[in-house]
Design a protein around this motif. Structure first.
Motif, short mmCIF file in Angstrom:
data_model
loop_
_atom_site.label_atom_id
_atom_site.label_comp_id
_atom_site.label_asym_id
_atom_site.label_seq_id
_atom_site.Cartn_x
_atom_site.Cartn_y
_atom_site.Cartn_z
N ASN A 26 102.73 28.60 -30.09
CA ASN A 26 103.63 27.87 -29.18
C ASN A 26 103.26 28.11 -27.73
O ASN A 26 103.29 27.20 -26.91
N PHE A 27 102.89 29.33 -27.39
CA PHE A 27 102.46 29.67 -26.04
C PHE A 27 101.22 28.88 -25.64
O PHE A 27 101.16 28.26 -24.58
N ASP A 40 102.06 35.26 -34.46
CA ASP A 40 101.10 34.16 -34.35
C ASP A 40 101.80 32.84 -34.07
O ASP A 40 101.27 31.98 -33.36
N GLY A 41 103.01 32.67 -34.61
CA GLY A 41 103.81 31.48 -34.28
C GLY A 41 104.16 31.45 -32.81
O GLY A 41 104.10 30.40 -32.16
N PHE A 42 104.53 32.60 -32.26
CA PHE A 42 104.79 32.70 -30.82
C PHE A 42 103.54 32.33 -30.04
O PHE A 42 103.59 31.52 -29.10
N VAL A 86 114.55 32.11 -22.76
CA VAL A 86 113.81 33.15 -23.45
C VAL A 86 112.35 32.75 -23.65
O VAL A 86 111.43 33.54 -23.39
N ARG A 87 112.14 31.53 -24.12
CA ARG A 87 110.76 31.09 -24.38
C ARG A 87 109.92 31.19 -23.10
O ARG A 87 108.81 31.72 -23.13
N GLU A 88 110.44 30.70 -22.01
CA GLU A 88 109.67 30.71 -20.77
C GLU A 88 109.43 32.13 -20.28
O GLU A 88 108.35 32.44 -19.79
N ASP A 97 102.02 25.20 -25.24
CA ASP A 97 102.78 24.98 -24.02
C ASP A 97 101.85 24.97 -22.81
O ASP A 97 101.94 24.10 -21.95
N ARG A 98 100.94 25.93 -22.76
CA ARG A 98 100.02 26.00 -21.62
C ARG A 98 99.04 24.82 -21.65
O ARG A 98 98.67 24.29 -20.60
N ALA A 99 98.66 24.37 -22.82
CA ALA A 99 97.78 23.19 -22.91
C ALA A 99 98.50 21.95 -22.41
O ALA A 99 97.92 21.13 -21.70
N HIS A 100 99.78 21.81 -22.74
CA HIS A 100 100.53 20.64 -22.29
C HIS A 100 100.76 20.63 -20.79
O HIS A 100 100.98 19.57 -20.20
#
Length: 195
Positions: free
Chosen positions: A59-60, A54-56, A10-12, A63-66
């Protein structure tokens, strides 16, 4: 969507949907409804996985920074091969030709997101600060290999390169900069320290 049907990671799916929306429509288009519609899942699913929108988004963005870690590793491995200018131009195009520019606009656009990011990200804008670190590490490696002048300052050159690239790619609705334009920007910053 029927209940009880598995929908995979789901997250991805949500993050990929946010990527597409950002690239296609910009940061103002990102709403929880738009993201879940784009992902093809019920709106409530987002709120079962994240405290709020905003929490989503935080995290987004993280994730993209990592994901920069992979690019950073590839750039460090390129040290000593090809030309410094080509390696940097390729890295800049990979970073800023992606969703990175849109993420910068998103972080700037949403006060709640910036506040949420400050809880875990010390300073700067994720993706940009990662790009500066990636370029600085690469330039230090090239200096150590003797391909940059001994007095070159990677930690001063890196933000200049990232800033120049960001300006080249900033207009997501316009034509992408040419390879020659990116190379020209790189050469203008590092040309004086190349050996």
């Amino acid at each position: 969507m029927p209940t009880g049907v598995p929908i995979g990671d789901v997250r991805e799916r949500l993050f990929d949907a946010a990527d597409r929306l950002l690239l296609r429509d910009g940061p103002s288009a990102l709403t929880s409804r738009a993201v879940t519609d784009e992902a093809g899942i019920a709106k409530g699913v987002l709120h079962r996985h994240f405290e709020d929108f905003d929490g989503f988004l935080a995290n987004f963005v993280l994730d993209r920074a990592h994901r920069m870690d992979e690019r950073a590793a590839a750039l460090r491995e390129a040290a000593g091969t090809g030309t410094v200018t080509d390696n940097l131009a390729t890295a800049m195009t990979a970073v800023f030709g992606s969703v990175a520019v849109a993420i910068v606009a998103l972080v700037t656009f949403r006060d709640g997101l910036r506040a949420r990011l400050r809880e875990t990200w010390p300073a700067g804008v994720p993706v940009l600060t990662d790009a500066v670190e990636m370029i600085g590490d690469y330039l230090a490696a090239e200096r150590d290999l003797g391909r940059l002048a001994p007095g070159a300052e990677p930690q001063a050159l890196a933000p200049m390169l990232v800033g120049a690239a960001h300006l080249l790619f900033a207009d997501r609705t316009g034509t992408a900069p040419t390879e020659a334009a990116v190379r020209g920007a790189v050469e203008s910053v590092v040309g004086g320290v190349l050996v």
